[in-house]
Design an enzyme around this catalytic site. Sequence first.
Site, PDB file in Angstrom:
ATOM      1  N   ASP A  24       0.828  -1.217   0.000  1.00  0.00           N
ATOM      2  CA  ASP A  24       0.000   0.000   0.000  1.00  0.00           C
ATOM      3  C   ASP A  24       0.859   1.263   0.000  1.00  0.00           C
ATOM      4  OD1 ASP A  24      -2.052  -1.931   0.455  1.00  0.00           O
ATOM      5  OD2 ASP A  24      -1.749  -1.766   2.609  1.00  0.00           O
ATOM      6  N   GLU A 196     -10.726   0.001  -3.965  1.00  0.00           N
ATOM      7  CA  GLU A 196     -10.102   0.481  -2.722  1.00  0.00           C
ATOM      8  C   GLU A 196      -8.861   1.295  -3.041  1.00  0.00           C
ATOM      9  OE1 GLU A 196      -9.182  -3.203  -0.829  1.00  0.00           O
ATOM     10  OE2 GLU A 196      -7.605  -3.672  -2.247  1.00  0.00           O
TER      11      GLU A 196
HETATM   12  C1  6LW Z   1      -5.407  -2.378   2.394  1.00  0.00           C
HETATM   13  C2  6LW Z   1      -6.374  -2.563   1.302  1.00  0.00           C
HETATM   14  C3  6LW Z   1      -6.248  -4.002   1.029  1.00  0.00           C
HETATM   15  O1  6LW Z   1      -5.902  -1.473   3.317  1.00  0.00           O
HETATM   16  O2  6LW Z   1      -5.359  -4.582   1.880  1.00  0.00           O
HETATM   17  O3  6LW Z   1      -7.438  -5.851   0.382  1.00  0.00           O
HETATM   18  C4  6LW Z   1      -5.319  -3.762   2.977  1.00  0.00           C
HETATM   19  N1  6LW Z   1      -7.014  -4.647   0.288  1.00  0.00           N
HETATM   20  O4  6LW Z   1      -6.154  -1.717   0.222  1.00  0.00           O
HETATM   21  C5  6LW Z   1      -4.112  -4.005   3.820  1.00  0.00           C
HETATM   22  O5  6LW Z   1      -2.919  -3.922   3.089  1.00  0.00           O
END
Ligand code: 6LW
Length: 515
Positions: A24, A196
Amino acid sequence: MTAPVRAAEPIGIRNPILPGCHPDPSICRAGEWYYLVTSTFEYLPGLPVLRSRDLLNWETIGHVIDRPGMLDFDGIGSSGGLYAPTIRHGLGLFWVVCTLVDRDDPARGGDFLVTADDPAGPWSDPIALHADGIDPSLAFDDDGRVWMHGTRLAADPEWPQQTEVWVREYSPAQRALVGEEHVIWRGAVRGAVWAEGPHLYRIDGRWHLIAAEGGTEFHHAVTSARAEHVTGPYTPNPANPVLTHRNLGRGPGVIGVGHADLVQAPGGSWHAVLLGMRTADGVHYPLGRETFLCPVDWQDGWPVLAPGAGRVPDRVTAPWATTAPAAGTWQPDGRRAGEVPPGDPRWTALRALPAEIARIDAGTWRMPVRPTTLQDAAAPAFLGIRQQHSDVDVRCTLDLSGLAVGERAGLVVRQSERDHVVLQVSRCADGDVLSVVRRRAGILQEGAEAAITAGPSVELVLRVRGYEYLFEHEGRILGSADGRELDAVATGGFLGIWIGVHASGDGPAPGARCA
Ligand code: 6LW
Protein backbone atom coordinates in the site's frame (compact mmCIF):
# COMPACT_ATOMS: atom_id res chain seq x y z
CA MET A 1 39.81 16.04 -32.59
CA THR A 2 38.40 14.52 -29.43
CA ALA A 3 36.90 11.06 -29.14
CA PRO A 4 33.09 11.04 -28.87
CA VAL A 5 31.92 10.70 -25.30
CA ARG A 6 29.54 7.81 -24.83
CA ALA A 7 26.37 8.83 -23.02
CA ALA A 8 26.36 7.36 -19.57
CA GLU A 9 23.75 4.66 -18.97
CA PRO A 10 20.84 6.09 -17.01
CA ILE A 11 21.13 5.05 -13.40
CA GLY A 12 18.62 2.40 -12.48
CA ILE A 13 17.76 -0.41 -10.09
CA ARG A 14 15.71 -3.54 -10.25
CA ASN A 15 12.10 -3.42 -9.13
CA PRO A 16 10.81 -3.68 -6.42
CA ILE A 17 12.27 -0.44 -5.09
CA LEU A 18 11.33 -1.51 -1.54
CA PRO A 19 11.64 -5.30 -1.23
CA GLY A 20 9.89 -7.31 1.46
CA CYS A 21 6.56 -6.52 3.09
CA HIS A 22 5.98 -2.90 2.02
CA PRO A 23 2.37 -2.86 0.84
CA ASP A 24 0.00 0.00 0.00
CA PRO A 25 2.74 2.54 -0.82
CA SER A 26 1.84 6.22 -0.81
CA ILE A 27 4.12 8.97 -2.03
CA CYS A 28 4.29 12.76 -2.11
CA ARG A 29 6.90 15.33 -3.06
CA ALA A 30 7.89 18.47 -1.18
CA GLY A 31 10.48 20.51 -3.02
CA GLU A 32 13.22 18.19 -4.20
CA TRP A 33 12.40 15.34 -1.79
CA TYR A 34 9.96 12.47 -2.22
CA TYR A 35 8.43 10.89 0.89
CA LEU A 36 6.90 7.44 1.00
CA VAL A 37 4.94 5.45 3.62
CA THR A 38 3.71 1.83 3.67
CA SER A 39 1.46 -0.33 5.87
CA THR A 40 2.91 -2.03 8.95
CA PHE A 41 -0.09 -3.83 10.55
CA GLU A 42 0.68 -5.04 14.10
CA TYR A 43 4.39 -4.20 13.92
CA LEU A 44 5.83 -1.14 15.69
CA PRO A 45 7.19 1.42 15.18
CA GLY A 46 4.42 1.88 12.64
CA LEU A 47 4.39 3.47 9.18
CA PRO A 48 8.03 4.02 8.16
CA VAL A 49 8.66 7.36 6.43
CA LEU A 50 11.23 6.94 3.67
CA ARG A 51 12.86 9.80 1.82
CA SER A 52 14.46 9.97 -1.61
CA ARG A 53 15.66 12.62 -4.02
CA ASP A 54 15.57 10.37 -7.11
CA LEU A 55 12.92 7.66 -6.43
CA LEU A 56 15.69 5.00 -6.38
CA ASN A 57 17.74 5.66 -3.24
CA TRP A 58 15.44 5.45 -0.21
CA GLU A 59 16.36 6.14 3.38
CA THR A 60 14.12 5.63 6.44
CA ILE A 61 13.99 8.95 8.28
CA GLY A 62 11.46 8.06 10.95
CA HIS A 63 8.13 6.44 11.71
CA VAL A 64 4.71 8.05 12.03
CA ILE A 65 3.63 5.92 14.98
CA ASP A 66 6.69 5.97 17.22
CA ARG A 67 5.55 6.91 20.72
CA PRO A 68 3.89 4.71 23.34
CA GLY A 69 0.19 5.41 23.64
CA MET A 70 -0.39 7.03 20.22
CA LEU A 71 -2.71 4.12 19.38
CA ASP A 72 -3.81 1.04 21.31
CA PHE A 73 -2.60 -2.16 19.66
CA ASP A 74 -3.31 -4.51 22.55
CA GLY A 75 -5.34 -7.49 21.38
CA ILE A 76 -5.12 -6.55 17.71
CA GLY A 77 -4.57 -9.82 15.88
CA SER A 78 -2.10 -10.37 13.11
CA SER A 79 -2.84 -8.65 9.76
CA GLY A 80 -4.91 -6.10 11.68
CA GLY A 81 -3.34 -2.83 12.82
CA LEU A 82 -2.15 -0.10 10.47
CA TYR A 83 -3.55 -0.33 6.92
CA ALA A 84 -2.84 1.69 3.81
CA PRO A 85 -1.57 5.11 4.89
CA THR A 86 -1.58 8.12 2.57
CA ILE A 87 1.09 10.83 2.83
CA ARG A 88 0.61 14.33 1.44
CA HIS A 89 2.24 17.75 1.71
CA GLY A 90 0.03 20.83 1.68
CA LEU A 91 -0.92 23.99 3.58
CA GLY A 92 2.62 24.03 4.98
CA LEU A 93 2.29 20.64 6.69
CA PHE A 94 2.85 16.94 6.12
CA TRP A 95 -0.33 14.88 6.51
CA VAL A 96 -0.76 11.13 6.99
CA VAL A 97 -4.18 9.49 7.08
CA CYS A 98 -4.46 5.82 7.91
CA THR A 99 -6.74 3.21 9.52
CA LEU A 100 -6.24 1.19 12.69
CA VAL A 101 -8.05 -2.11 12.05
CA ASP A 102 -9.12 -4.76 14.53
CA ARG A 103 -10.32 -7.64 12.37
CA ASP A 104 -12.16 -9.15 15.38
CA ASP A 105 -13.86 -5.93 16.47
CA PRO A 106 -14.82 -3.54 13.64
CA ALA A 107 -16.08 -1.01 16.21
CA ARG A 108 -12.52 -0.46 17.40
CA GLY A 109 -9.93 1.74 15.68
CA GLY A 110 -10.92 3.52 12.47
CA ASP A 111 -9.53 6.25 10.22
CA PHE A 112 -7.24 8.85 11.79
CA LEU A 113 -5.14 11.84 10.75
CA VAL A 114 -1.73 12.96 11.98
CA THR A 115 0.29 15.97 10.82
CA ALA A 116 3.90 17.08 11.16
CA ASP A 117 6.10 20.03 10.26
CA ASP A 118 8.94 17.62 9.55
CA PRO A 119 8.16 14.18 8.02
CA ALA A 120 10.92 12.69 10.18
CA GLY A 121 8.65 13.52 13.13
CA PRO A 122 7.37 14.14 15.63
CA TRP A 123 3.89 13.50 14.26
CA SER A 124 0.86 14.85 16.12
CA ASP A 125 -1.37 12.67 18.24
CA PRO A 126 -3.99 10.98 16.04
CA ILE A 127 -7.23 12.83 15.29
CA ALA A 128 -10.11 10.35 14.85
CA LEU A 129 -12.00 10.99 11.62
CA HIS A 130 -15.15 9.03 12.49
CA ALA A 131 -15.44 7.67 8.95
CA ASP A 132 -16.35 4.14 7.92
CA GLY A 133 -14.05 1.73 6.15
CA ILE A 134 -10.37 1.75 5.20
CA ASP A 135 -7.79 3.32 2.88
CA PRO A 136 -8.31 7.03 3.63
CA SER A 137 -6.62 9.63 1.45
CA LEU A 138 -6.73 13.39 1.08
CA ALA A 139 -6.28 16.00 -1.64
CA PHE A 140 -5.93 19.78 -1.66
CA ASP A 141 -8.18 21.94 -3.82
CA ASP A 142 -6.85 25.03 -5.61
CA ASP A 143 -8.67 27.14 -3.02
CA GLY A 144 -7.02 25.38 -0.08
CA ARG A 145 -9.98 23.16 0.83
CA VAL A 146 -9.05 19.64 1.98
CA TRP A 147 -10.98 16.68 0.57
CA MET A 148 -10.80 13.35 2.39
CA HIS A 149 -11.82 10.13 0.71
CA GLY A 150 -11.76 6.43 1.49
CA THR A 151 -13.29 3.00 0.83
CA ARG A 152 -16.00 1.08 2.62
CA LEU A 153 -18.30 -1.83 1.88
CA ALA A 154 -21.12 -0.57 -0.37
CA ALA A 155 -24.26 0.36 1.53
CA ASP A 156 -26.35 -1.22 -1.18
CA PRO A 157 -24.12 -3.79 -2.94
CA GLU A 158 -24.94 -5.28 -6.33
CA TRP A 159 -22.48 -8.14 -5.69
CA PRO A 160 -20.58 -9.54 -2.68
CA GLN A 161 -17.63 -7.45 -1.48
CA GLN A 162 -18.57 -4.49 -3.65
CA THR A 163 -17.21 -1.33 -2.06
CA GLU A 164 -17.77 2.38 -2.56
CA VAL A 165 -15.42 5.36 -2.45
CA TRP A 166 -16.70 8.33 -0.47
CA VAL A 167 -15.52 11.97 -0.49
CA ARG A 168 -16.08 14.57 2.21
CA GLU A 169 -14.50 17.88 3.14
CA TYR A 170 -12.15 18.08 6.12
CA SER A 171 -12.04 21.24 8.20
CA PRO A 172 -8.57 21.84 9.71
CA ALA A 173 -10.15 24.44 12.04
CA GLN A 174 -12.76 22.01 13.38
CA ARG A 175 -10.40 19.01 13.07
CA ALA A 176 -13.33 17.04 11.64
CA LEU A 177 -15.05 15.96 8.46
CA VAL A 178 -17.72 18.50 7.58
CA GLY A 179 -20.50 18.96 5.03
CA GLU A 180 -22.16 16.44 2.83
CA GLU A 181 -20.67 13.09 1.90
CA HIS A 182 -20.58 11.92 -1.73
CA VAL A 183 -20.15 8.39 -3.07
CA ILE A 184 -18.04 8.76 -6.23
CA TRP A 185 -16.90 5.28 -7.28
CA ARG A 186 -18.01 1.66 -6.98
CA GLY A 187 -15.46 -0.05 -9.23
CA ALA A 188 -14.65 -0.05 -12.95
CA VAL A 189 -15.51 -3.66 -13.78
CA ARG A 190 -18.89 -5.21 -12.93
CA GLY A 191 -18.39 -7.83 -10.27
CA ALA A 192 -15.01 -6.43 -9.19
CA VAL A 193 -14.46 -6.87 -5.47
CA TRP A 194 -12.84 -4.27 -3.28
CA ALA A 195 -12.57 -1.02 -5.21
CA GLU A 196 -10.10 0.48 -2.72
CA GLY A 197 -6.94 2.47 -2.15
CA PRO A 198 -8.47 5.61 -3.73
CA HIS A 199 -6.35 8.69 -4.33
CA LEU A 200 -7.67 11.95 -5.80
CA TYR A 201 -5.42 14.44 -7.61
CA ARG A 202 -6.10 17.95 -8.88
CA ILE A 203 -4.29 18.02 -12.25
CA ASP A 204 -4.67 20.65 -14.98
CA GLY A 205 -8.07 21.81 -13.78
CA ARG A 206 -9.55 18.31 -13.48
CA TRP A 207 -9.98 15.80 -10.68
CA HIS A 208 -8.41 12.39 -11.30
CA LEU A 209 -9.15 9.28 -9.27
CA ILE A 210 -6.76 6.34 -9.09
CA ALA A 211 -8.12 3.27 -7.31
CA ALA A 212 -7.33 -0.41 -6.96
CA GLU A 213 -9.81 -3.23 -7.43
CA GLY A 214 -10.05 -7.00 -7.74
CA GLY A 215 -8.71 -7.70 -4.23
CA THR A 216 -5.13 -7.33 -3.12
CA GLU A 217 -4.14 -10.73 -4.51
CA PHE A 218 -3.70 -12.25 -7.95
CA HIS A 219 -6.56 -10.27 -9.59
CA HIS A 220 -5.49 -6.87 -8.32
CA ALA A 221 -5.64 -3.94 -10.76
CA VAL A 222 -5.25 -0.16 -11.05
CA THR A 223 -8.18 1.84 -12.41
CA SER A 224 -8.71 5.51 -13.22
CA ALA A 225 -11.57 7.98 -13.59
CA ARG A 226 -11.86 11.76 -13.89
CA ALA A 227 -14.33 14.53 -13.10
CA GLU A 228 -14.77 18.28 -13.34
CA HIS A 229 -15.78 18.54 -9.68
CA VAL A 230 -14.23 16.71 -6.75
CA THR A 231 -17.62 15.32 -5.78
CA GLY A 232 -18.20 13.90 -9.28
CA PRO A 233 -19.67 12.63 -11.45
CA TYR A 234 -16.58 10.56 -12.37
CA THR A 235 -16.12 9.23 -15.91
CA PRO A 236 -14.28 5.88 -15.99
CA ASN A 237 -11.11 5.73 -18.08
CA PRO A 238 -12.03 3.77 -21.25
CA ALA A 239 -8.68 1.97 -20.89
CA ASN A 240 -9.56 0.48 -17.47
CA PRO A 241 -7.94 -1.33 -15.84
CA VAL A 242 -4.98 0.93 -16.59
CA LEU A 243 -2.55 -1.61 -15.15
CA THR A 244 -2.85 -5.22 -14.04
CA HIS A 245 -0.83 -8.42 -14.34
CA ARG A 246 -3.83 -10.74 -13.91
CA ASN A 247 -4.16 -11.17 -17.69
CA LEU A 248 -0.59 -12.54 -17.82
CA GLY A 249 -1.71 -15.74 -16.13
CA ARG A 250 0.11 -17.66 -13.42
CA GLY A 251 3.82 -18.03 -13.79
CA PRO A 252 7.02 -16.86 -12.16
CA GLY A 253 7.39 -13.11 -12.03
CA VAL A 254 5.40 -10.27 -10.51
CA ILE A 255 1.70 -10.77 -9.77
CA GLY A 256 -1.03 -8.79 -8.06
CA VAL A 257 0.03 -5.28 -9.08
CA GLY A 258 -2.31 -2.57 -7.82
CA HIS A 259 -2.85 0.09 -5.17
CA ALA A 260 -0.98 2.86 -7.00
CA ASP A 261 -0.20 6.43 -5.98
CA LEU A 262 1.08 9.05 -8.44
CA VAL A 263 3.74 11.72 -8.06
CA GLN A 264 5.19 14.34 -10.38
CA ALA A 265 8.94 14.94 -10.57
CA PRO A 266 10.28 18.51 -10.55
CA GLY A 267 11.06 18.16 -14.28
CA GLY A 268 7.40 17.39 -15.04
CA SER A 269 7.53 13.58 -15.52
CA TRP A 270 5.03 11.41 -13.65
CA HIS A 271 5.62 8.19 -11.73
CA ALA A 272 3.57 5.66 -9.78
CA VAL A 273 4.44 3.60 -6.75
CA LEU A 274 2.32 0.49 -6.38
CA LEU A 275 2.33 -2.90 -4.75
CA GLY A 276 3.05 -6.25 -6.35
CA MET A 277 4.31 -9.67 -5.32
CA ARG A 278 7.29 -11.65 -6.61
CA THR A 279 6.44 -15.32 -7.03
CA ALA A 280 8.39 -18.35 -8.25
CA ASP A 281 5.34 -20.55 -8.87
CA GLY A 282 2.66 -18.03 -9.84
CA VAL A 283 0.86 -18.55 -6.54
CA HIS A 284 2.95 -18.05 -3.40
CA TYR A 285 4.93 -15.00 -2.26
CA PRO A 286 6.50 -15.34 1.22
CA LEU A 287 8.11 -11.89 0.89
CA GLY A 288 4.62 -10.37 0.85
CA ARG A 289 3.44 -7.36 -1.07
CA GLU A 290 6.37 -5.15 -2.07
CA THR A 291 6.69 -1.59 -3.43
CA PHE A 292 7.37 -1.14 -7.15
CA LEU A 293 7.97 1.95 -9.26
CA CYS A 294 6.48 2.49 -12.70
CA PRO A 295 6.62 5.35 -15.24
CA VAL A 296 3.42 7.24 -16.04
CA ASP A 297 2.54 9.25 -19.13
CA TRP A 298 -0.51 11.43 -19.80
CA GLN A 299 -2.33 10.98 -23.08
CA ASP A 300 -5.65 12.61 -24.01
CA GLY A 301 -6.07 13.71 -20.42
CA TRP A 302 -5.73 10.16 -19.02
CA PRO A 303 -2.86 8.53 -17.15
CA VAL A 304 -1.02 5.70 -18.95
CA LEU A 305 0.89 3.45 -16.55
CA ALA A 306 3.97 1.68 -17.95
CA PRO A 307 3.41 3.26 -21.39
CA GLY A 308 4.37 1.05 -24.31
CA ALA A 309 4.86 -1.97 -22.04
CA GLY A 310 1.67 -2.45 -20.06
CA ARG A 311 3.48 -4.14 -17.22
CA VAL A 312 5.65 -3.11 -14.31
CA PRO A 313 9.25 -2.86 -15.55
CA ASP A 314 11.87 -5.25 -14.16
CA ARG A 315 14.29 -2.36 -13.96
CA VAL A 316 13.52 1.29 -13.34
CA THR A 317 15.74 4.20 -14.23
CA ALA A 318 15.71 7.79 -13.12
CA PRO A 319 17.40 10.05 -15.65
CA TRP A 320 18.06 12.65 -12.99
CA ALA A 321 19.62 10.22 -10.50
CA THR A 322 23.25 11.02 -9.94
CA THR A 323 24.15 8.10 -7.71
CA ALA A 324 23.27 4.45 -7.78
CA PRO A 325 22.13 3.11 -4.40
CA ALA A 326 25.26 3.10 -2.30
CA ALA A 327 27.02 -0.17 -1.63
CA GLY A 328 26.29 -1.20 1.92
CA THR A 329 22.72 0.05 1.90
CA TRP A 330 20.19 -2.64 1.08
CA GLN A 331 19.40 -2.98 -2.59
CA PRO A 332 16.75 -5.01 -4.35
CA ASP A 333 19.26 -6.87 -6.48
CA GLY A 334 22.28 -6.53 -4.26
CA ARG A 335 23.62 -8.92 -1.72
CA ARG A 336 24.36 -7.44 1.60
CA ALA A 337 26.37 -9.00 4.32
CA GLY A 338 26.69 -7.63 7.78
CA GLU A 339 24.94 -7.07 11.02
CA VAL A 340 21.60 -5.43 11.55
CA PRO A 341 22.71 -3.46 14.59
CA PRO A 342 20.30 -2.53 17.37
CA GLY A 343 18.82 0.83 16.50
CA ASP A 344 18.62 -0.02 12.78
CA PRO A 345 15.17 1.29 11.72
CA ARG A 346 14.22 -2.13 10.35
CA TRP A 347 13.89 -3.64 13.83
CA THR A 348 10.27 -3.97 14.85
CA ALA A 349 8.36 -5.45 17.76
CA LEU A 350 4.79 -6.68 18.03
CA ARG A 351 2.16 -4.22 19.34
CA ALA A 352 4.83 -2.40 21.37
CA LEU A 353 7.89 -0.39 20.47
CA PRO A 354 11.25 -2.19 20.40
CA ALA A 355 12.38 0.10 23.24
CA GLU A 356 9.49 -1.21 25.39
CA ILE A 357 10.52 -4.82 24.74
CA ALA A 358 14.29 -4.62 24.91
CA ARG A 359 17.12 -2.25 25.65
CA ILE A 360 20.37 -1.66 23.85
CA ASP A 361 23.41 -2.51 25.90
CA ALA A 362 27.00 -2.55 24.63
CA GLY A 363 25.93 -2.76 20.99
CA THR A 364 23.45 -5.58 21.43
CA TRP A 365 19.76 -6.04 22.29
CA ARG A 366 18.94 -7.23 25.83
CA MET A 367 15.43 -8.66 25.74
CA PRO A 368 13.92 -9.86 29.03
CA VAL A 369 11.75 -12.98 28.84
CA ARG A 370 7.98 -12.30 28.96
CA PRO A 371 5.18 -14.74 29.73
CA THR A 372 3.39 -13.69 26.52
CA THR A 373 3.81 -16.18 23.67
CA LEU A 374 3.79 -15.78 19.89
CA GLN A 375 0.22 -17.14 19.87
CA ASP A 376 -1.07 -14.18 21.90
CA ALA A 377 -2.32 -10.95 20.28
CA ALA A 378 -0.26 -9.05 22.84
CA ALA A 379 3.32 -7.82 23.12
CA PRO A 380 5.63 -10.84 23.38
CA ALA A 381 9.39 -10.65 23.79
CA PHE A 382 9.94 -10.52 20.02
CA LEU A 383 12.18 -8.41 17.83
CA GLY A 384 12.35 -8.98 14.10
CA ILE A 385 12.88 -7.58 10.65
CA ARG A 386 11.01 -8.24 7.41
CA GLN A 387 12.50 -10.80 5.04
CA GLN A 388 13.52 -8.77 1.98
CA HIS A 389 15.20 -11.32 -0.28
CA SER A 390 14.23 -14.79 -1.40
CA ASP A 391 17.68 -16.15 -0.47
CA VAL A 392 19.00 -15.11 2.91
CA ASP A 393 21.24 -16.52 5.62
CA VAL A 394 20.39 -15.35 9.13
CA ARG A 395 22.75 -16.05 11.98
CA CYS A 396 21.89 -14.99 15.49
CA THR A 397 23.72 -15.44 18.75
CA LEU A 398 21.46 -15.71 21.77
CA ASP A 399 22.89 -15.02 25.19
CA LEU A 400 21.09 -17.57 27.35
CA SER A 401 22.78 -16.74 30.63
CA GLY A 402 19.57 -15.21 32.01
CA LEU A 403 17.29 -18.01 30.82
CA ALA A 404 15.62 -19.82 33.74
CA VAL A 405 14.45 -23.41 33.85
CA GLY A 406 11.07 -23.58 32.11
CA GLU A 407 11.86 -20.68 29.77
CA ARG A 408 12.65 -20.80 26.05
CA ALA A 409 14.24 -18.57 23.44
CA GLY A 410 14.76 -18.94 19.73
CA LEU A 411 14.85 -17.84 16.12
CA VAL A 412 11.44 -17.26 14.55
CA VAL A 413 9.99 -17.24 11.06
CA ARG A 414 6.66 -15.45 11.56
CA GLN A 415 3.52 -14.84 9.60
CA SER A 416 1.01 -14.56 12.46
CA GLU A 417 -0.12 -15.84 15.87
CA ARG A 418 -1.43 -18.95 14.13
CA ASP A 419 1.40 -19.54 11.67
CA HIS A 420 5.05 -19.45 12.65
CA VAL A 421 8.08 -21.69 13.11
CA VAL A 422 10.66 -21.42 15.88
CA LEU A 423 14.08 -23.00 16.27
CA GLN A 424 14.03 -22.89 20.03
CA VAL A 425 16.20 -23.67 23.02
CA SER A 426 14.19 -24.80 26.05
CA ARG A 427 15.92 -24.69 29.39
CA CYS A 428 15.05 -27.84 31.29
CA ALA A 429 16.01 -29.02 34.77
CA ASP A 430 18.26 -31.64 33.25
CA GLY A 431 19.78 -29.59 30.43
CA ASP A 432 18.90 -27.66 27.29
CA VAL A 433 16.81 -29.00 24.46
CA LEU A 434 16.80 -27.67 20.93
CA SER A 435 13.72 -28.20 18.78
CA VAL A 436 11.91 -26.86 15.75
CA VAL A 437 8.37 -25.98 16.80
CA ARG A 438 5.84 -25.28 14.05
CA ARG A 439 2.44 -23.76 14.48
CA ARG A 440 0.21 -24.06 11.44
CA ALA A 441 -3.35 -22.69 11.39
CA GLY A 442 -2.98 -22.50 15.17
CA ILE A 443 -2.12 -26.19 15.56
CA LEU A 444 1.14 -27.14 17.19
CA GLN A 445 3.39 -29.56 15.31
CA GLU A 446 6.37 -30.54 17.43
CA GLY A 447 9.47 -31.51 15.53
CA ALA A 448 12.48 -33.56 16.43
CA GLU A 449 14.28 -32.61 19.61
CA ALA A 450 17.97 -32.69 20.36
CA ALA A 451 19.68 -32.28 23.70
CA ILE A 452 22.46 -29.72 23.49
CA THR A 453 24.98 -28.14 25.75
CA ALA A 454 24.16 -24.53 25.03
CA GLY A 455 26.58 -22.92 27.43
CA PRO A 456 26.11 -19.23 28.07
CA SER A 457 25.19 -18.57 24.44
CA VAL A 458 24.01 -20.41 21.37
CA GLU A 459 24.25 -19.63 17.66
CA LEU A 460 21.15 -20.40 15.63
CA VAL A 461 21.10 -20.27 11.83
CA LEU A 462 18.31 -19.93 9.28
CA ARG A 463 19.01 -20.43 5.58
CA VAL A 464 16.28 -19.46 3.15
CA ARG A 465 16.43 -20.51 -0.48
CA GLY A 466 13.22 -19.56 -2.21
CA TYR A 467 10.39 -21.45 -0.54
CA GLU A 468 12.73 -23.58 1.61
CA TYR A 469 13.54 -22.44 5.15
CA LEU A 470 16.23 -24.54 6.86
CA PHE A 471 17.00 -24.28 10.58
CA GLU A 472 20.52 -25.17 11.59
CA HIS A 473 22.71 -25.49 14.65
CA GLU A 474 26.43 -26.22 14.49
CA GLY A 475 26.16 -27.15 10.81
CA ARG A 476 23.32 -29.62 11.40
CA ILE A 477 19.89 -29.11 9.84
CA LEU A 478 17.35 -29.58 12.62
CA GLY A 479 14.19 -28.89 10.70
CA SER A 480 12.65 -27.01 7.85
CA ALA A 481 9.61 -25.00 6.90
CA ASP A 482 7.88 -24.43 3.58
CA GLY A 483 7.32 -20.79 2.60
CA ARG A 484 4.28 -21.89 0.59
CA GLU A 485 2.62 -22.87 3.88
CA LEU A 486 3.55 -19.65 5.66
CA ASP A 487 2.74 -16.96 3.12
CA ALA A 488 -0.39 -14.80 2.97
CA VAL A 489 -1.97 -17.06 0.35
CA ALA A 490 -1.72 -20.13 2.60
CA THR A 491 -2.61 -18.39 5.85
CA GLY A 492 -5.10 -15.77 4.74
CA GLY A 493 -3.16 -12.79 6.08
CA PHE A 494 -1.84 -9.60 4.51
CA LEU A 495 1.77 -9.93 5.64
CA GLY A 496 5.11 -11.06 4.32
CA ILE A 497 7.46 -13.13 6.46
CA TRP A 498 9.25 -11.56 9.42
CA ILE A 499 12.39 -13.15 10.87
CA GLY A 500 13.20 -12.47 14.49
CA VAL A 501 14.08 -13.64 17.95
CA HIS A 502 11.63 -14.53 20.70
CA ALA A 503 11.74 -15.60 24.33
CA SER A 504 8.93 -16.70 26.60
CA GLY A 505 8.27 -18.33 29.92
CA ASP A 506 6.74 -17.73 33.28
CA GLY A 507 9.93 -16.90 35.06
CA PRO A 508 12.16 -19.12 37.10
CA ALA A 509 10.58 -22.45 37.89
CA PRO A 510 13.20 -24.36 39.83
CA GLY A 511 13.08 -28.03 39.24
CA ALA A 512 10.66 -27.72 36.30
CA ARG A 513 11.05 -30.20 33.56
CA CYS A 514 11.17 -29.06 30.00
CA ALA A 515 8.17 -26.86 29.09
C1 6LW B 1 -5.41 -2.38 2.39
C2 6LW B 1 -6.37 -2.56 1.30
C3 6LW B 1 -6.25 -4.00 1.03
O1 6LW B 1 -5.90 -1.47 3.32
O2 6LW B 1 -5.36 -4.58 1.88
O3 6LW B 1 -7.44 -5.85 0.38
C4 6LW B 1 -5.32 -3.76 2.98
N1 6LW B 1 -7.01 -4.65 0.29
O4 6LW B 1 -6.15 -1.72 0.22
C5 6LW B 1 -4.11 -4.01 3.82
O5 6LW B 1 -2.92 -3.92 3.09
